[in-house]
Design a protein around this motif. Structure first.
Motif, PDB file in Angstrom:
ATOM      1  N   ILE A  46      43.719 143.473 102.392  1.00 25.46           N
ATOM      2  CA  ILE A  46      44.573 144.589 102.821  1.00 25.46           C
ATOM      3  C   ILE A  46      46.022 144.303 102.447  1.00 25.46           C
ATOM      4  N   THR A  47      46.669 145.315 101.879  1.00 30.60           N
ATOM      5  CA  THR A  47      48.092 145.246 101.545  1.00 30.60           C
ATOM      6  C   THR A  47      48.878 145.980 102.631  1.00 30.60           C
ATOM      7  N   VAL A  48      49.912 145.334 103.139  1.00 30.47           N
ATOM      8  CA  VAL A  48      50.811 145.965 104.111  1.00 30.47           C
ATOM      9  C   VAL A  48      52.052 146.375 103.345  1.00 30.47           C
ATOM     10  N   GLY A  49      52.185 147.682 103.094  1.00 34.49           N
ATOM     11  CA  GLY A  49      53.286 148.176 102.280  1.00 34.49           C
ATOM     12  C   GLY A  49      54.603 148.264 103.008  1.00 34.49           C
ATOM     13  N   GLU A  50      54.559 148.674 104.260  1.00 36.06           N
ATOM     14  CA  GLU A  50      55.790 148.894 105.017  1.00 36.06           C
ATOM     15  C   GLU A  50      55.467 148.884 106.497  1.00 36.06           C
ATOM     16  N   VAL A  51      56.440 148.481 107.304  1.00 37.03           N
ATOM     17  CA  VAL A  51      56.329 148.577 108.761  1.00 37.03           C
ATOM     18  C   VAL A  51      57.584 149.263 109.261  1.00 37.03           C
ATOM     19  N   ARG A  52      57.394 150.344 109.986  1.00 35.46           N
ATOM     20  CA  ARG A  52      58.524 151.086 110.570  1.00 35.46           C
ATOM     21  C   ARG A  52      58.524 150.869 112.079  1.00 35.46           C
ATOM     22  N   CYS A  53      59.685 150.521 112.602  1.00 37.50           N
ATOM     23  CA  CYS A  53      59.826 150.275 114.036  1.00 37.50           C
ATOM     24  C   CYS A  53      60.514 151.448 114.719  1.00 37.50           C
ATOM     25  N   SER A  54      60.153 151.674 115.971  1.00 37.91           N
ATOM     26  CA  SER A  54      60.831 152.690 116.767  1.00 37.91           C
ATOM     27  C   SER A  54      62.221 152.166 117.124  1.00 37.91           C
ATOM     28  N   PRO A  55      63.141 153.044 117.511  1.00 35.52           N
ATOM     29  CA  PRO A  55      64.503 152.585 117.838  1.00 35.52           C
ATOM     30  C   PRO A  55      64.563 151.533 118.945  1.00 35.52           C
ATOM     31  N   ASP A  56      63.637 151.569 119.899  1.00 37.89           N
ATOM     32  CA  ASP A  56      63.638 150.562 120.957  1.00 37.89           C
ATOM     33  C   ASP A  56      62.819 149.321 120.606  1.00 37.89           C
TER      34      ASP A  56
END
Length: 141
Positions: A46-56
């Motif tokens: 599995i390739t993890v392309g991006e991780v987006r975090c919530s503001p908190d």
């Protein structure tokens, strides 16, 4: 008095980007080393392309794609099933107040790039891009 702005209109903050990249790296390592005790998950690269975090920073959405693009739904189902274990493994090396909840979505950027490439190769689009003499119209500028 300082004005408080929400980051949603301006994009993610530097902290969100930095934490997202740290989580992406650690999640990639965990999946590469097959640290999750599930042979079905460990057999799918599995390739993890991006991780987006919530503001908190309490939620992190990882955009994944199985290598080669096959077994998408199976990989997504397995990752979602093991999200608590992955959360624990990822948060061990992070120095955050809270371990973020991991959510998984399919990374569609490769599909969008293929579609864009296909559209640019259509005859009607190529006619607009290439001038009558066969040179790009931008070269005239």
């Amino acid at each position: 008095m300082a004005r408080h702005h929400t980051t949603s209109a301006h994009g993610p903050s530097q902290r969100q980007l930095r934490v997202g990249e740290l989580i992406r790296r650690k999640l990639s390592e965990v999946l590469l080393r097959a640290e999750v005790h599930d042979p079905d998950l460990n057999r799918i690269p599995i390739t993890v392309g991006e991780v987006r975090c919530s503001p908190d920073l309490r939620h992190a959405t990882a955009f994944i794609m199985p290598l080669g693009g096959g077994q998408r739904q199976e990989a997504l189902t397995l990752l979602r099933r093991h999200s608590r274990e992955l959360r624990h493994l990822v948060s061990q090396d992070l120095t955050l107040k809270y371990a973020p909840d991991l959510r998984f979505e399919l990374d569609e950027t490769f599909d969008r790039m293929d579609e864009t490439r296909r559209l640019l190769n259509e005859d009607t689009v190529r006619r607009d891009i290439v001038g009558d003499d066969g040179a790009d119209e931008e070269a005239d500028d």
